[in-house]
Scaffold this motif. Sequence first.
Motif, PDB file in Angstrom:
ATOM      1  N   GLU A   1       9.639  20.995  -0.735  1.00 40.98           N
ATOM      2  CA  GLU A   1       8.516  21.897  -0.621  1.00 40.98           C
ATOM      3  C   GLU A   1       7.389  21.589  -1.606  1.00 40.98           C
ATOM      4  N   ILE A   2       7.581  20.627  -2.502  1.00 39.39           N
ATOM      5  CA  ILE A   2       6.532  20.314  -3.461  1.00 39.39           C
ATOM      6  C   ILE A   2       5.297  19.802  -2.723  1.00 39.39           C
ATOM      7  N   GLY A   3       4.155  20.401  -3.027  1.00 39.28           N
ATOM      8  CA  GLY A   3       2.928  20.041  -2.342  1.00 39.28           C
ATOM      9  C   GLY A   3       2.274  18.795  -2.923  1.00 39.28           C
ATOM     10  N   ILE A   4       1.647  18.031  -2.054  1.00 37.55           N
ATOM     11  CA  ILE A   4       0.902  16.846  -2.463  1.00 37.55           C
ATOM     12  C   ILE A   4      -0.558  17.251  -2.680  1.00 37.55           C
TER      13      ILE A   4
ATOM     14  N   ASP B   1       5.485  10.454  -8.734  1.00 38.42           N
ATOM     15  CA  ASP B   1       5.045  10.763 -10.097  1.00 38.42           C
ATOM     16  C   ASP B   1       4.455  12.167 -10.160  1.00 38.42           C
ATOM     17  N   GLU B   2       3.635  12.470  -9.177  1.00 40.72           N
ATOM     18  CA  GLU B   2       2.996  13.785  -9.140  1.00 40.72           C
ATOM     19  C   GLU B   2       4.028  14.889  -8.939  1.00 40.72           C
ATOM     20  N   ALA B   3       4.971  14.643  -8.032  1.00 39.67           N
ATOM     21  CA  ALA B   3       5.996  15.653  -7.758  1.00 39.67           C
ATOM     22  C   ALA B   3       6.922  15.851  -8.950  1.00 39.67           C
ATOM     23  N   SER B   4       7.234  14.762  -9.671  1.00 37.51           N
ATOM     24  CA  SER B   4       8.144  14.879 -10.811  1.00 37.51           C
ATOM     25  C   SER B   4       7.540  15.741 -11.908  1.00 37.51           C
ATOM     26  N   GLU B   5       6.228  15.630 -12.089  1.00 33.15           N
ATOM     27  CA  GLU B   5       5.577  16.463 -13.099  1.00 33.15           C
ATOM     28  C   GLU B   5       5.700  17.940 -12.762  1.00 33.15           C
ATOM     29  N   LYS B   6       5.573  18.273 -11.485  1.00 29.89           N
ATOM     30  CA  LYS B   6       5.715  19.669 -11.075  1.00 29.89           C
ATOM     31  C   LYS B   6       7.163  20.135 -11.162  1.00 29.89           C
ATOM     32  N   ALA B   7       8.102  19.235 -10.778  1.00 31.30           N
ATOM     33  CA  ALA B   7       9.519  19.621 -10.763  1.00 31.30           C
ATOM     34  C   ALA B   7      10.067  19.854 -12.159  1.00 31.30           C
ATOM     35  N   LEU B   8       9.497  19.189 -13.151  1.00 30.92           N
ATOM     36  CA  LEU B   8      10.011  19.300 -14.503  1.00 30.92           C
ATOM     37  C   LEU B   8       9.380  20.433 -15.303  1.00 30.92           C
ATOM     38  N   LEU B   9       8.501  21.191 -14.687  1.00 34.35           N
ATOM     39  CA  LEU B   9       7.961  22.366 -15.364  1.00 34.35           C
ATOM     40  C   LEU B   9       9.058  23.420 -15.494  1.00 34.35           C
ATOM     41  N   PRO B  10       9.130  24.113 -16.616  1.00 33.70           N
ATOM     42  CA  PRO B  10      10.168  25.153 -16.793  1.00 33.70           C
ATOM     43  C   PRO B  10      10.129  26.219 -15.705  1.00 33.70           C
ATOM     44  N   SER B  11       8.957  26.443 -15.135  1.00 36.84           N
ATOM     45  CA  SER B  11       8.821  27.503 -14.129  1.00 36.84           C
ATOM     46  C   SER B  11       9.271  27.069 -12.744  1.00 36.84           C
ATOM     47  N   PHE B  12       9.537  25.757 -12.557  1.00 37.00           N
ATOM     48  CA  PHE B  12       9.889  25.272 -11.217  1.00 37.00           C
ATOM     49  C   PHE B  12      11.294  25.708 -10.835  1.00 37.00           C
ATOM     50  N   ASP B  13      11.426  26.355  -9.682  1.00 35.84           N
ATOM     51  CA  ASP B  13      12.736  26.802  -9.207  1.00 35.84           C
ATOM     52  C   ASP B  13      12.773  26.723  -7.685  1.00 35.84           C
ATOM     53  N   GLY B  14      12.239  25.648  -7.141  1.00 27.85           N
ATOM     54  CA  GLY B  14      12.179  25.519  -5.694  1.00 27.85           C
ATOM     55  C   GLY B  14      12.914  24.312  -5.194  1.00 27.85           C
TER      56      GLY B  14
ATOM     57  N   VAL C   1      16.818  15.573 -10.226  1.00 30.59           N
ATOM     58  CA  VAL C   1      17.023  14.224 -10.719  1.00 30.59           C
ATOM     59  C   VAL C   1      16.971  13.210  -9.579  1.00 30.59           C
ATOM     60  N   TYR C   2      16.986  13.653  -8.316  1.00 31.17           N
ATOM     61  CA  TYR C   2      16.713  12.738  -7.220  1.00 31.17           C
ATOM     62  C   TYR C   2      15.375  12.034  -7.448  1.00 31.17           C
ATOM     63  N   VAL C   3      14.426  12.756  -8.013  1.00 31.74           N
ATOM     64  CA  VAL C   3      13.134  12.151  -8.305  1.00 31.74           C
ATOM     65  C   VAL C   3      13.309  11.006  -9.293  1.00 31.74           C
TER      66      VAL C   3
ATOM     67  N   TYR D   1       0.828  -1.205   0.000  1.00 30.27           N
ATOM     68  CA  TYR D   1       0.000   0.000   0.000  1.00 30.27           C
ATOM     69  C   TYR D   1       0.865   1.258   0.000  1.00 30.27           C
ATOM     70  N   TRP D   2       1.816   1.328   0.931  1.00 31.19           N
ATOM     71  CA  TRP D   2       2.596   2.564   1.053  1.00 31.19           C
ATOM     72  C   TRP D   2       3.600   2.712  -0.083  1.00 31.19           C
ATOM     73  N   GLU D   3       4.091   1.609  -0.610  1.00 32.99           N
ATOM     74  CA  GLU D   3       4.984   1.714  -1.758  1.00 32.99           C
ATOM     75  C   GLU D   3       4.246   2.294  -2.961  1.00 32.99           C
ATOM     76  N   SER D   4       3.037   1.831  -3.187  1.00 35.01           N
ATOM     77  CA  SER D   4       2.247   2.340  -4.308  1.00 35.01           C
ATOM     78  C   SER D   4       1.852   3.794  -4.080  1.00 35.01           C
ATOM     79  N   HIS D   5       1.525   4.118  -2.841  1.00 37.80           N
ATOM     80  CA  HIS D   5       1.195   5.513  -2.528  1.00 37.80           C
ATOM     81  C   HIS D   5       2.400   6.419  -2.774  1.00 37.80           C
ATOM     82  N   LEU D   6       3.569   5.974  -2.336  1.00 34.24           N
ATOM     83  CA  LEU D   6       4.769   6.787  -2.521  1.00 34.24           C
ATOM     84  C   LEU D   6       5.076   6.971  -4.000  1.00 34.24           C
ATOM     85  N   GLN D   7       4.866   5.922  -4.804  1.00 36.06           N
ATOM     86  CA  GLN D   7       5.099   6.062  -6.241  1.00 36.06           C
ATOM     87  C   GLN D   7       4.197   7.134  -6.844  1.00 36.06           C
TER      88      GLN D   7
END
Length: 568
Positions: free
Chosen positions: A157-160, A140-153, A216-218, A130-136
């Motif tokens: 701090e990425i919100g869930i 996935d959600e955080a990587s999409e936000k981190a790879l936006l050109p506007s991301f500079d944080g 790239v840690y993500v 359960y928790w492994e799938s939740h973490l994935q």
Amino acid sequence: MGDVPSLTSLCMKAISLAASGTDGGFDDLQDVFDLPSDLFDALLMHLSPLAMEKLQAALCCGDMDGSDTIGTTEENKRGRYDELSRTWEALFKVRWPENDQKMPRIRLIEVPAFVGSHEDKERIDWHQRYWESHLQECLDEASEKALLPSFDGCIKEIGISNALLDSIGCCKDKHNVCAKLSYHCQHFGIYARKTRCASFLTEKLEFQATCHRINVYVYKMSFSLQEQVKCSSPVSCKMSSLGISNLKPMSLRAVKLCDVGMGPRIANLVFDALHISSSLLTSLDISDDNLAGWLSKIPRESNTFTPSTLSSDSVGGLTSLSVLNLRGNNLGEDDAEDLKFALLRMPRLKQLDISDNPLTDAGLRSLIPYFLKSIDGPDPLSDIRLENCGLSSSAVVQFLDSIQSLRMPLHSLSLADNNLGSCVGVPLARFLEPSRLRRLNIEDVGLGPLGFQELERGLPDHVDLVWVNISKNRGRMKAAEFLAKLFPSAPELAAVNAGFNFMPADSLRVIGDALYRFPGKLQRVDLTGNANLRAPSPPSVLSDIRFRGKPVLILPSSPSTAAYDDDP
């Protein structure tokens, strides 16, 4: 008028709300395990996944500290674990019904002491799943936000999203610690099945608020988690979904892609993307990835290696790189020639680790022109690690003679675990004075008594060493005599590792006398592994030589009872 809730249902609701908090307390929850089975089962139906996690932690906590307040018999404990497991299975199937048929049978991460059968140890751990799938999903959600050109944080701090928070029963308050990626990695990262993934999540994700700590840690986390669900090509599918080209606009500082099995093709994508980016990358770790032949596919800016090709005026994301780790990539002598040209893109490189690669003598000779230019350049290379590279004294002597008189001194050099033999003693001694080396690692290079003798005879009157490792060289008494000469010659020396050198008992007197007369700045002299050395009884004046209250001389804890000689 609606139905009036029963006292039991109100109590269960109150327990569920209390258990869903994020304060981590377990004191009140332990009493829950004393409930009768029917009430306990009914309560589980009301709990959110987050509350279930706290309840299970309370049970495990009781098992570890020997508490008998959470179940009086082994049978009761087993029953509680079974009830929890069934609840986790139900939670998993409700949230991911499409994955229900894809779950392989796995070995449990932690098996309680009272679970002994093979069948029990091989059943599905729904709690971990359960928790492994939740973490994935969080990654996935955080990587999409981190790879936006506007991301500079910062990654931490990425919100869930509210949807993911709601799925585990977490409060949606933006100030709640659950709302950040850091909480989910720190609390649920331990459920990643492979050791390297769990270690990465718990140890490497340090979430320093002042550091941009590499997006790239993500990738690293995603690669490892993809492997857990048997993705046919975990790296390529995840790299494709993340979009490697989106690395270009990021403000990267450090990239760690260690032991992710990406192969030469993906390595090329990473290298090219970083090279053409505008990032300020300072550290790149692509180690333990078996990349033989990778470097031959990197386009060369020139087919001729000349002094003018290594320039700090170069452009690209690798020009600010100061640390490069290519350890354990099965790079051979052919790869060394290609590596020489790839390193031209890194004019500010300070630390280079190419250990555990079968470069051989031919590979080292190919790299000597690069070392000459980079050590003597405007931003000099200062730390070289060539451990376990299949080198002999022939190429190493050529290397030492080539760089010993350069304008800028080398700070650190490691030649450990290469079969250099005794004939490297004289060149090493000749190298030490003009090079002004500060750290030297020659562990297990086969010096032997003759090599130490030559090293002692040629040792300059003054060397700049502050740290040296001469362990596992079978130096016997000659190793002790070398140390006796080294102490007065190296006034800045702070630490020495001379363990496992087959030193005879008389060595302690030789080393002790030199240490007593020339303590200098020594903080630690490690002689462990020399079975014939042990602290004298009664204690000698050596025990009075201390640094910040601790003895400087570290001896074997007890004499060996085994036969002690140098025979195979």
